[in-house]
Motif scaffolding. Structure first.
Motif, PDB file in Angstrom:
ATOM      1  N   ASP A  34     -30.878 -11.042  53.067  1.00  0.00           N
ATOM      2  CA  ASP A  34     -31.716 -10.417  54.085  1.00  0.00           C
ATOM      3  C   ASP A  34     -32.577  -9.307  53.479  1.00  0.00           C
ATOM      4  OD1 ASP A  34     -30.742 -11.927  56.261  1.00  0.00           O
ATOM      5  OD2 ASP A  34     -28.912 -10.750  56.235  1.00  0.00           O
ATOM      6  N   GLY A  35     -31.999  -8.611  52.488  1.00  0.00           N
ATOM      7  CA  GLY A  35     -32.734  -7.514  51.841  1.00  0.00           C
ATOM      8  C   GLY A  35     -34.024  -8.008  51.195  1.00  0.00           C
ATOM      9  N   ASP A  75     -36.007   0.514  57.296  1.00  0.00           N
ATOM     10  CA  ASP A  75     -35.230  -0.637  56.820  1.00  0.00           C
ATOM     11  C   ASP A  75     -34.299  -0.204  55.684  1.00  0.00           C
ATOM     12  OD1 ASP A  75     -36.149  -2.471  58.642  1.00  0.00           O
ATOM     13  OD2 ASP A  75     -37.745  -3.247  57.366  1.00  0.00           O
ATOM     14  N   LYS A  86     -34.689   2.193  53.599  1.00  0.00           N
ATOM     15  CA  LYS A  86     -35.340   2.659  52.364  1.00  0.00           C
ATOM     16  C   LYS A  86     -36.324   3.793  52.668  1.00  0.00           C
ATOM     17  CE  LYS A  86     -34.718  -1.182  49.327  1.00  0.00           C
ATOM     18  NZ  LYS A  86     -33.435  -1.502  49.880  1.00  0.00           N
ATOM     19  N   THR A 123     -28.719  -7.162  64.721  1.00  0.00           N
ATOM     20  CA  THR A 123     -27.468  -7.614  64.107  1.00  0.00           C
ATOM     21  C   THR A 123     -27.181  -6.847  62.811  1.00  0.00           C
ATOM     22  OG1 THR A 123     -28.846  -9.390  63.223  1.00  0.00           O
ATOM     23  CG2 THR A 123     -27.380  -9.958  65.034  1.00  0.00           C
ATOM     24  N   ALA A 124     -28.004  -5.836  62.515  1.00  0.00           N
ATOM     25  CA  ALA A 124     -27.805  -5.061  61.285  1.00  0.00           C
ATOM     26  C   ALA A 124     -27.176  -3.699  61.617  1.00  0.00           C
ATOM     27  CB  ALA A 124     -29.144  -4.936  60.552  1.00  0.00           C
ATOM     28  N   TYR A 125     -27.819  -2.606  61.246  1.00  0.00           N
ATOM     29  CA  TYR A 125     -27.218  -1.273  61.417  1.00  0.00           C
ATOM     30  C   TYR A 125     -26.923  -0.969  62.891  1.00  0.00           C
ATOM     31  CZ  TYR A 125     -26.548   3.647  59.953  1.00  0.00           C
ATOM     32  OH  TYR A 125     -26.040   4.878  59.666  1.00  0.00           O
ATOM     33  N   LEU A 168     -24.663 -12.670  53.076  1.00  0.00           N
ATOM     34  CA  LEU A 168     -24.613 -12.787  54.530  1.00  0.00           C
ATOM     35  C   LEU A 168     -25.709 -13.714  55.063  1.00  0.00           C
ATOM     36  CD1 LEU A 168     -23.139 -11.929  57.023  1.00  0.00           C
ATOM     37  CD2 LEU A 168     -24.448  -9.836  57.097  1.00  0.00           C
ATOM     38  N   ASN A 191     -36.322  -4.455  60.518  1.00  0.00           N
ATOM     39  CA  ASN A 191     -35.012  -4.190  61.120  1.00  0.00           C
ATOM     40  C   ASN A 191     -35.043  -2.948  62.007  1.00  0.00           C
ATOM     41  OD1 ASN A 191     -33.389  -6.265  60.303  1.00  0.00           O
ATOM     42  ND2 ASN A 191     -32.391  -5.165  58.627  1.00  0.00           N
ATOM     43  N   GLU A 192     -35.165  -1.779  61.379  1.00  0.00           N
ATOM     44  CA  GLU A 192     -35.058  -0.547  62.158  1.00  0.00           C
ATOM     45  C   GLU A 192     -35.573   0.671  61.408  1.00  0.00           C
ATOM     46  OE1 GLU A 192     -32.752  -0.579  59.310  1.00  0.00           O
ATOM     47  OE2 GLU A 192     -31.427  -1.579  60.697  1.00  0.00           O
ATOM     48  N   PHE A 227     -28.510 -13.440  57.449  1.00  0.00           N
ATOM     49  CA  PHE A 227     -28.838 -13.608  58.857  1.00  0.00           C
ATOM     50  C   PHE A 227     -30.223 -14.190  59.047  1.00  0.00           C
ATOM     51  CE2 PHE A 227     -26.720 -12.245  62.700  1.00  0.00           C
ATOM     52  CZ  PHE A 227     -25.458 -12.039  62.201  1.00  0.00           C
ATOM     53  N   ALA A 283     -23.678  -2.195  63.957  1.00  0.00           N
ATOM     54  CA  ALA A 283     -22.568  -1.394  63.444  1.00  0.00           C
ATOM     55  C   ALA A 283     -22.399  -0.106  64.253  1.00  0.00           C
ATOM     56  CB  ALA A 283     -22.814  -1.068  61.969  1.00  0.00           C
ATOM     57  N   SER A 300     -34.635  -8.277  65.825  1.00  0.00           N
ATOM     58  CA  SER A 300     -34.147  -8.889  64.572  1.00  0.00           C
ATOM     59  C   SER A 300     -33.119  -7.977  63.910  1.00  0.00           C
ATOM     60  CB  SER A 300     -35.293  -9.085  63.580  1.00  0.00           C
ATOM     61  OG  SER A 300     -36.081 -10.157  63.958  1.00  0.00           O
TER      62      SER A 300
HETATM   63  N1  LIG Z   1     -23.465   0.583  58.678  1.00  0.00           N
HETATM   64  C1  LIG Z   1     -24.262  -0.441  58.505  1.00  0.00           C
HETATM   65  O1  LIG Z   1     -24.051  -1.555  58.969  1.00  0.00           O
HETATM   66  C2  LIG Z   1     -25.519  -0.231  57.714  1.00  0.00           C
HETATM   67  C3  LIG Z   1     -25.749   0.954  57.015  1.00  0.00           C
HETATM   68  C4  LIG Z   1     -26.942   1.090  56.328  1.00  0.00           C
HETATM   69  C5  LIG Z   1     -27.888   0.054  56.330  1.00  0.00           C
HETATM   70  N2  LIG Z   1     -27.609  -1.070  57.011  1.00  0.00           N
HETATM   71  C6  LIG Z   1     -28.585  -2.165  57.099  1.00  0.00           C
HETATM   72  O2  LIG Z   1     -29.022  -2.598  55.845  1.00  0.00           O
HETATM   73  C7  LIG Z   1     -30.389  -2.949  55.980  1.00  0.00           C
HETATM   74  C8  LIG Z   1     -31.012  -3.010  54.634  1.00  0.00           C
HETATM   75  O3  LIG Z   1     -30.564  -4.192  54.053  1.00  0.00           O
HETATM   76  P1  LIG Z   1     -30.507  -4.402  52.478  1.00  0.00           P
HETATM   77  O4  LIG Z   1     -30.074  -5.780  52.198  1.00  0.00           O
HETATM   78  O5  LIG Z   1     -31.788  -3.884  51.903  1.00  0.00           O
HETATM   79  O6  LIG Z   1     -29.391  -3.387  52.081  1.00  0.00           O
HETATM   80  P2  LIG Z   1     -27.912  -3.694  51.579  1.00  0.00           P
HETATM   81  O7  LIG Z   1     -27.977  -4.441  50.297  1.00  0.00           O
HETATM   82  O8  LIG Z   1     -27.178  -2.411  51.660  1.00  0.00           O
HETATM   83  O9  LIG Z   1     -27.343  -4.721  52.670  1.00  0.00           O
HETATM   84  C9  LIG Z   1     -27.013  -4.374  53.988  1.00  0.00           C
HETATM   85  C10 LIG Z   1     -26.334  -5.539  54.702  1.00  0.00           C
HETATM   86  O10 LIG Z   1     -26.973  -5.691  55.967  1.00  0.00           O
HETATM   87  C11 LIG Z   1     -27.282  -7.069  56.154  1.00  0.00           C
HETATM   88  N3  LIG Z   1     -28.474  -7.202  56.978  1.00  0.00           N
HETATM   89  C12 LIG Z   1     -29.728  -6.779  56.699  1.00  0.00           C
HETATM   90  N4  LIG Z   1     -30.562  -7.111  57.697  1.00  0.00           N
HETATM   91  C13 LIG Z   1     -29.810  -7.767  58.615  1.00  0.00           C
HETATM   92  C14 LIG Z   1     -30.093  -8.353  59.869  1.00  0.00           C
HETATM   93  N5  LIG Z   1     -31.309  -8.299  60.408  1.00  0.00           N
HETATM   94  N6  LIG Z   1     -29.086  -8.928  60.554  1.00  0.00           N
HETATM   95  C15 LIG Z   1     -27.836  -8.957  60.052  1.00  0.00           C
HETATM   96  N7  LIG Z   1     -27.512  -8.406  58.879  1.00  0.00           N
HETATM   97  C16 LIG Z   1     -28.485  -7.820  58.167  1.00  0.00           C
HETATM   98  C17 LIG Z   1     -27.500  -7.615  54.776  1.00  0.00           C
HETATM   99  O11 LIG Z   1     -27.323  -9.021  54.750  1.00  0.00           O
HETATM  100  C18 LIG Z   1     -26.455  -6.879  53.973  1.00  0.00           C
HETATM  101  O12 LIG Z   1     -25.239  -7.535  54.001  1.00  0.00           O
HETATM  102  C19 LIG Z   1     -30.937  -1.886  56.872  1.00  0.00           C
HETATM  103  O13 LIG Z   1     -32.124  -2.269  57.508  1.00  0.00           O
HETATM  104  C20 LIG Z   1     -29.808  -1.668  57.834  1.00  0.00           C
HETATM  105  O14 LIG Z   1     -29.935  -2.434  58.986  1.00  0.00           O
HETATM  106  C21 LIG Z   1     -26.461  -1.241  57.698  1.00  0.00           C
END
Ligand SMILES: NC(=O)c1ccc[n+]([C@@H]2O[C@H](COP(=O)([O-])OP(=O)(O)OC[C@H]3O[C@@H](n4cnc5c(N)ncnc54)[C@H](O)[C@@H]3O)[C@@H](O)[C@H]2O)c1
Ligand SMILES: Nc1ncnc2c1ncn2[C@@H]1O[C@H](COP(=O)(O)OP(=O)(O)OP(=O)(O)O)[C@@H](O)[C@H]1O
Length: 524
Positions: free
Chosen positions: A288-289, A466, A468, A408-410, A313, A367-368, A315, A413, A405
Motif C-alpha cells: 500500500d505504501g 499519508d 510522511k 482501513t489504515a490509521y 498487507l 489515506n489521511e 489493501f 486503528a 480509502s
Molecule cells: N497505528 C496505525 O495503524 C498507523 C500508524 C501510523 C501510520 N499508519 C498508516 O500507514 C500509512 C502509511 O503507509 P506506509 O506503507 O507508507 O507505511 P508503513 O510501511 O508504516 O505501513 C503501514 C501499514 O498500513 C497499511 N496501510 C496503508 N494504507 C492502507 C489502507 N488504505 N488500508 C489498509 N491498510 C493500509 C500498510 O499496508 C502497512 O501495513 C499511513 O497513511 C497510515 O494510515 C497506521
C-alpha cells in the motif's frame, strides 16, 4: 391528494414572517422601555459605590462581547484567506499551463484557428468555469480523461501530444446498457423520490491504445527488482510500449543490461509535474505504501493505477505478481473495473503569514492527514471547524482526517469505521481523546474542515500526510482540508465492492469466528 410544496434552500438565519417580526419588535420596545424605567428606579435606591461596581461589571461584559465578535471575524477572515489563496493557486496553475501550450503550438507551427484561440483565451481567464460548462452539456461521457487533465480542450491538445484516451461509464455489473443516468430527485406532488443512484460500479474503456506506462517500485526489495526487470522487458518486446521508471530503477536496469537504454526517466520536479501528460497507465510493484508513494507524485490528475501486491498487507493492491502478464493483457485491452479513490487537499496557514497568498504548498493525501502531539508529552488541543461551524475541541493525542480509502489504515486503528472506498466522505477520527463521549464522525465530501492550534495552546502540534512529510504547527497555525478534484483510480481484480470485502476478510480477518455448531438448545 397530498398537498404540493417546493423544496428551497434557506440561509442559516432563516427568513421569518414579517408581521410576527414587527410584532416581536414592538413588544421588545415596550419591554425595553419598562426595563429602563425599572433600572432607573433601582439606581435611585442605590448608593454611589454600588452604581460604580455595576457599571464596571456591565462594561467588562460589553468588552467580552466585543472580543468574542472580533475573534469570530478573525476566524472568518482566515478561512476566506485560505480559500482565496487556493483559488489563486489553481488559477495560476491553469493559466501557466495554457500559456505553455499556446507557446508550444506556436513553436510547432500549428496554426490555431480562431475558435481555438478564443477557447484558450477563455480558459486562461476562467479555467474552472470552462471545465464545468464543457462537462455538463448533456454528454454521456461524464468524466473524461481530457476533462480532468486539460480542462476540456482535448481536440486542441491532441495535436500536441499522444495520450491514449478512454471513457468512464457508470453502470450495474452485467447490465448491457452501462450508460450513466444522472441521479434524479423528484418532489412532484409532495412526494420525494430518487430514480437512480449516482455512484455505481465504474468501468474504464480505452478509446485509443495505451502507449506509455510508468512503473513505480518499492525500493530495497530483491523480488520487486527481479519482477521489474522481467516486466519492463515484456512490456517493451511484446507490447511495444514506452516505459518510464524512477531514476533509481533506471540505474538498476542499466546495471542489469545496457539493452534497457530505451527506458525513460526524469531529472527534476518539473518533469515529474508533466508526467501525467505522457503516462497512460501507472503500475506499482510493492504494498500500500508504494501506491501512496505513486499517488503523491501527482499533484494533479493521476493516470489509472494497476497495483501489484508485493508487500505484506495490500489493501489497495489486488493483483498478484505471478500472473502479471495475463493481468496486464486484460488491462491494456480493457474494459476494466476501477475504484475511484478520493483524495484530500490540505494546506497549512501560518499565523505569521502577513497576507493570504503566503500559504504553503498544497498537499494531497490518499489515506489521511494526521495532526498529533508529536514528541510533546502534553495533550493536543485542537479547535475544529467545519464550513465555519465549530465542531469540537480535540483534547487527546490528536486527530485523523481520513478519506474513505484511508478508513482501513490509521483511522481504523484509532477506532474509526471502515468505509467502502467508493463512498465520498471525510472521516473525523480522534486519536486517544481524553473524553468518554468522543465518537468518530463521517462528514460529507463537500465540506471544508479547519483545525487550528489555539493561541493559548501549551504546545505545538505536528501534521503528517499519508504518514510522511511531518510539519510543525505552532499556536495560531491552522490546517485547512477539503476534497481534492483529482481522485486516484485503481484497477480492480473483480470489482470495487468484491475487492474491498476480500481485502477486509483476507487482510484484517474481519469478524472471523468459529461457526456455532447446530447441536444444542433451540427455540421451540
Ligand atoms: N497505528 C496505525 O495503524 C498507523 C500508524 C501510523 C501510520 N499508519 C498508516 O500507514 C500509512 C502509511 O503507509 P506506509 O506503507 O507508507 O507505511 P508503513 O510501511 O508504516 O505501513 C503501514 C501499514 O498500513 C497499511 N496501510 C496503508 N494504507 C492502507 C489502507 N488504505 N488500508 C489498509 N491498510 C493500509 C500498510 O499496508 C502497512 O501495513 C499511513 O497513511 C497510515 O494510515 C497506521
Ligand atoms: N518508489 C518508492 N520510492 C521511495 N519510497 C517508497 C517507494 N515505494 C514505497 N516506498 C516506501 O517504502 C515503504 C514500504 O512500502 P510498501 O508499504 O509498499 O511495502 P511493504 O511495507 O512491504 O508493504 P505493506 O505495507 O503491504 O506491508 C513505505 O514507507 C513507502 O512509502
Amino acid at each position: 391528494m397530498s398537498s404540493t410544496y417546493k423544496l428551497n434552500h434557506t440561509d442559516s438565519f432563516g427568513n421569518g414572517d414579517a408581521k410576527s417580526l414587527a410584532e416581536n419588535g414592538f413588544s421588545h420596545l415596550t419591554s425595553l422601555a419598562q426595563s429602563e424605567k425599572a433600572v432607573q428606579e433601582l439606581l435611585l435606591q442605590q448608593t454611589p459605590m454600588q452604581t460604580t461596581d455595576d457599571h464596571l461589571i456591565e462594561f467588562s461584559e460589553a468588552l467580552r462581547t466585543v472580543a468574542k465578535a472580533l475573534r469570530g471575524a478573525a476566524e472568518g477572515k482566515a478561512l476566506a484567506q485560505a480559500e482565496a489563496a487556493e483559488w489563486k493557486r489553481r488559477y495560476e496553475l491553469e493559466r501557466s499551463k495554457n500559456v505553455e501550450l499556446q507557446h508550444k503550438e506556436l513553436s510547432n507551427g500549428v496554426c490555431a484557428d480562431e475558435s481555438n484561440s478564443q477557447r484558450i483565451e477563455h480558459l486562461a481567464k476562467s479555467p474552472r468555469l470552462y471545465a464545468q460548462e464543457n462537462s455538463s452539456n448533456g454528454m454521456e461521457r461524464i468524466c473524461s480523461h481530457e476533462v480532468l487533465q486539460d480542462g476540456g480542450f482535448n481536440s486542441f491538445t491532441n495535436k500536441l501530444k499522444r495520450k491514449a484516451s478512454f471513457k468512464l461509464s457508470w453502470g450495474c455489473k452485467g447490465m448491457a446498457n452501462d450508460q450513466h443516468k444522472k441521479e434524479i430527485v423528484s418532489f412532484e406532488r409532495g412526494n420525494i423520490s430518487t430514480a437512480e443512484r449516482s455512484s455505481k460500479q465504474i468501468s474504464l474503456t480505452w478509446e485509443s491504445d495505451p502507449q506509455t506506462v510508468l512503473i513505480i517500485t518499492k525500493p530495497n526489495s530483491t523480488s520487486v527488482r527481479v519482477l521489474s526487470v522481467d516486466m519492463v522487458r515484456w512490456l517493451r518486446t511484446q507490447k511495444g510500449l514506452n516505459i518510464y521508471v524512477e531514476p533509481r530503477v533506471k540505474e538498476e536496469l542499466l546495471s542489469e543490461s545496457s539493452s534497457f537504454n530505451f527506458v525513460q526517466t526524469w531529472e527534476d520536479d518539473k518533469e515529474i509535474s508533466l508526467l501525467h501528460t505522457k503516462v497512460d497507465l501507472l503500475i506499482t510493484l510493492g504494498g500500500d505504501g508504494t501506491v501512496l508513494w505513486a499517488a503523491s507524485m501527482f499533484k494533479g490528475p493521476v493516470p489509472p493505477i494497476v497495483p501489484f501486491s508485493m508487500g505484506s498487507l495490500g489493501f489497495m493492491t489486488p493483483f498478484h505478481s505471478e500472473q502479471y502478464r495475463d493481468c496486464l493483457e486484460a488491462v491494456l485491452k480493457g474494459p476494466i473495473s476501477i475504484t475511484l479513490r478520493h483524495r484530500l487537499q490540505c494546506h497549512i496557514i501560518r499565523d505569521k503569514a502577513t497576507n493570504e497568498y503566503e500559504t504553503e504548498e498544497t498537499m494531497l493525501v490518499l489515506n489521511e492527514v494526521t495532526i498529533d502531539r508529536g514528541i510533546s508529552s502534553y495533550l493536543t488541543n485542537l479547535e475544529c471547524y467545519c464550513d465555519n461551524s465549530f465542531v469540537t475541541c480535540v483534547q487527546g493525542d490528536g486527530l485523523i482526517l481520513s478519506t474513505t480509502s484511508g478508513s482501513t489504515a490509521y483511522s481504523l486503528a484509532a477506532g474509526g469505521s471502515m468505509v467502502h472506498p467508493q463512498v465520498p466522505g471525510i472521516l473525523f477520527t480522534p486519536i486517544c481523546p481524553h473524553s468518554l463521549s468522543f465518537r468518530p464522525l463521517i462528514l460529507p465530501e463537500h465540506v471544508t474542515v479547519r483545525v487550528q492550534v489555539p493561541f493559548n495552546s501549551r504546545s505545538s502540534a505536528w501534521v503528517s500526510f499519508d504518514g510522511k512529510d511531518r510539519k510543525q504547527l505552532e499556536a495560531g497555525d491552522a490546517l485547512v482540508c477539503s476534497m481534492a478534484p483529482w481522485p486516484v483510480s485503481t484497477a480492480c481484480q473483480v470489482e470495487s465492492t468484491n475487492d474491498f470485502l476480500r481485502s477486509i476478510h483476507d487482510g484484517l480477518h474481519w469478524n472471523l469466528r468459529k461457526t456455532q455448531s447446530a447441536d444444542g438448545p433451540r427455540d421451540t
